[in-house]
Design a protein around this motif. Structure first.
Motif, PDB file in Angstrom:
ATOM      1  N   PRO A 197       0.794  -1.238   0.000  1.00  0.00           N
ATOM      2  CA  PRO A 197       0.000   0.000   0.000  1.00  0.00           C
ATOM      3  C   PRO A 197       0.814   1.269   0.000  1.00  0.00           C
ATOM      4  N   GLU A 198       2.074   1.226   0.431  1.00  0.00           N
ATOM      5  CA  GLU A 198       2.893   2.440   0.504  1.00  0.00           C
ATOM      6  C   GLU A 198       3.745   2.651  -0.747  1.00  0.00           C
TER       7      GLU A 198
ATOM      8  N   ALA B  49      -0.269   6.015  -3.054  1.00  0.00           N
ATOM      9  CA  ALA B  49      -0.945   6.660  -1.924  1.00  0.00           C
ATOM     10  C   ALA B  49      -1.313   8.089  -2.300  1.00  0.00           C
ATOM     11  N   SER B  50      -2.519   8.505  -1.941  1.00  0.00           N
ATOM     12  CA  SER B  50      -2.962   9.868  -2.224  1.00  0.00           C
ATOM     13  C   SER B  50      -4.145  10.211  -1.334  1.00  0.00           C
ATOM     14  N   ALA B  51      -4.191  11.460  -0.907  1.00  0.00           N
ATOM     15  CA  ALA B  51      -5.332  11.950  -0.138  1.00  0.00           C
ATOM     16  C   ALA B  51      -6.325  12.700  -1.023  1.00  0.00           C
ATOM     17  N   ASP B  52      -6.006  12.848  -2.310  1.00  0.00           N
ATOM     18  CA  ASP B  52      -6.882  13.589  -3.215  1.00  0.00           C
ATOM     19  C   ASP B  52      -8.181  12.825  -3.487  1.00  0.00           C
ATOM     20  N   ARG B  53      -9.193  13.558  -3.881  1.00  0.00           N
ATOM     21  CA  ARG B  53     -10.450  12.942  -4.286  1.00  0.00           C
ATOM     22  C   ARG B  53     -10.243  12.187  -5.597  1.00  0.00           C
TER      23      ARG B  53
ATOM     24  N   ARG C 177     -10.483   3.648  -3.847  1.00  0.00           N
ATOM     25  CA  ARG C 177      -9.603   3.963  -2.730  1.00  0.00           C
ATOM     26  C   ARG C 177      -9.679   2.857  -1.681  1.00  0.00           C
TER      27      ARG C 177
ATOM     28  N   GLY D  35      -8.440   2.868   1.851  1.00  0.00           N
ATOM     29  CA  GLY D  35      -7.808   3.726   2.840  1.00  0.00           C
ATOM     30  C   GLY D  35      -7.117   4.882   2.137  1.00  0.00           C
ATOM     31  N   GLN D  36      -5.827   5.046   2.371  1.00  0.00           N
ATOM     32  CA  GLN D  36      -5.050   6.092   1.715  1.00  0.00           C
ATOM     33  C   GLN D  36      -4.405   5.610   0.414  1.00  0.00           C
ATOM     34  N   THR D  37      -4.627   4.357   0.056  1.00  0.00           N
ATOM     35  CA  THR D  37      -4.044   3.802  -1.161  1.00  0.00           C
ATOM     36  C   THR D  37      -5.070   3.799  -2.276  1.00  0.00           C
ATOM     37  N   VAL D  38      -4.635   4.216  -3.460  1.00  0.00           N
ATOM     38  CA  VAL D  38      -5.511   4.324  -4.623  1.00  0.00           C
ATOM     39  C   VAL D  38      -5.141   3.261  -5.647  1.00  0.00           C
TER      40      VAL D  38
END
Length: 232
Positions: A27-28, A90-94, A164, A166-169
């Motif tokens: 995931p990272e 990993a991304s926090a974007d929509r 998504r 979690g934080q993984t796309v």
């Protein structure tokens, strides 16, 4: 470690399973993978689509090959000569912002290589199109959505689907051009786009036997089963 992952040829169920394995086990990491196919033409369809509507769409298109429910969204995608690929990062974007940004970078890389294409939002206003809703099946290379890429003659050449974890796309994409799998121009354009989009280089690496075995187990346990295919 950021990887350009090479995997052996897989069938449509194993392709879906391998993408999910990459998300869950790495995931990272940033991992770009181009599919290699064992079977002939195949179809994937979005996670939330009703299988009966998918089957109706396939019958209308006279397609009788294998089909698999994706872990991502989107519509019905026919895989014949297309360049199919996945990207894990990993991304926090929509998801909508990821889709727009990534496709802009692919657009730029294709243009730099002399391929003429245009984002769909330059053709119609945002109110004139939208992704399917309420589980409705559609052939998404017939019905483009916002920020897909179109060829100069107006037909869709690039679309993708995102989920998504979690934080993984997980992004799964299809570049629908006749020589997509044989002309290195297209792979190089996608690689260049990933490097620019995520600001990283990619180290070529082969998939381990353990990873492929895990993907095949998941394919048999989930993606090939009626419980998954007929989920909705």
């Amino acid at each position: 470690m950021n990887l350009l992952l090479s995997a052996p040829a897989l069938n449509v169920y194993e392709q879906m399973a391998l993408d999910e394995c990459l998300v869950r086990t790495r995931p990272e990491e940033i991992t770009l993978r181009f599919y290699r196919w064992t079977d002939g033409p195949a179809v994937t369809f979005g996670y939330s689509q009703f299988v009966r509507e998918v089957q109706k769409t396939l019958a209308e298109c006279a397609f009788w090959g294998p089909y698999a429910r994706r872990p991502t969204g989107g519509g019905v995608v026919f895989h014949g000569n297309d360049l199919t690929f996945s990207l894990v990062f990993a991304s926090a974007d929509r998801p909508s912002e990821i889709y727009k940004k990534f496709h802009r970078f692919i657009l730029a890389e294709l243009a730099a290589r002399g391929v003429s294409s245009v984002p769909f939002d330059k053709v119609l206003s945002a109110s004139a199109y939208a992704p399917s809703v309420n589980h409705t099946a559609n052939a998404c290379f017939i019905n483009p959505v916002e920020n897909d890429l179109l060829a100069a003659d107006g037909h869709k050449i690039l679309g993708g689907a995102i989920r998504r974890f979690g934080q993984t796309v997980l992004y799964q994409g299809s570049l629908q051009v006749p020589d997509g799998r044989t002309n290195p121009l297209y792979k190089n354009a996608v690689i260049g786009a990933v490097r620019a989009f995520l600001g990283t280089d990619l180290r070529p690496c082969g998939a381990s036997a353990a990873l492929i075995s895990a993907a095949r187990r998941l394919a048999n346990a989930q993606y090939k089963t009626p419980a998954w295919t007929e989920k909705f």
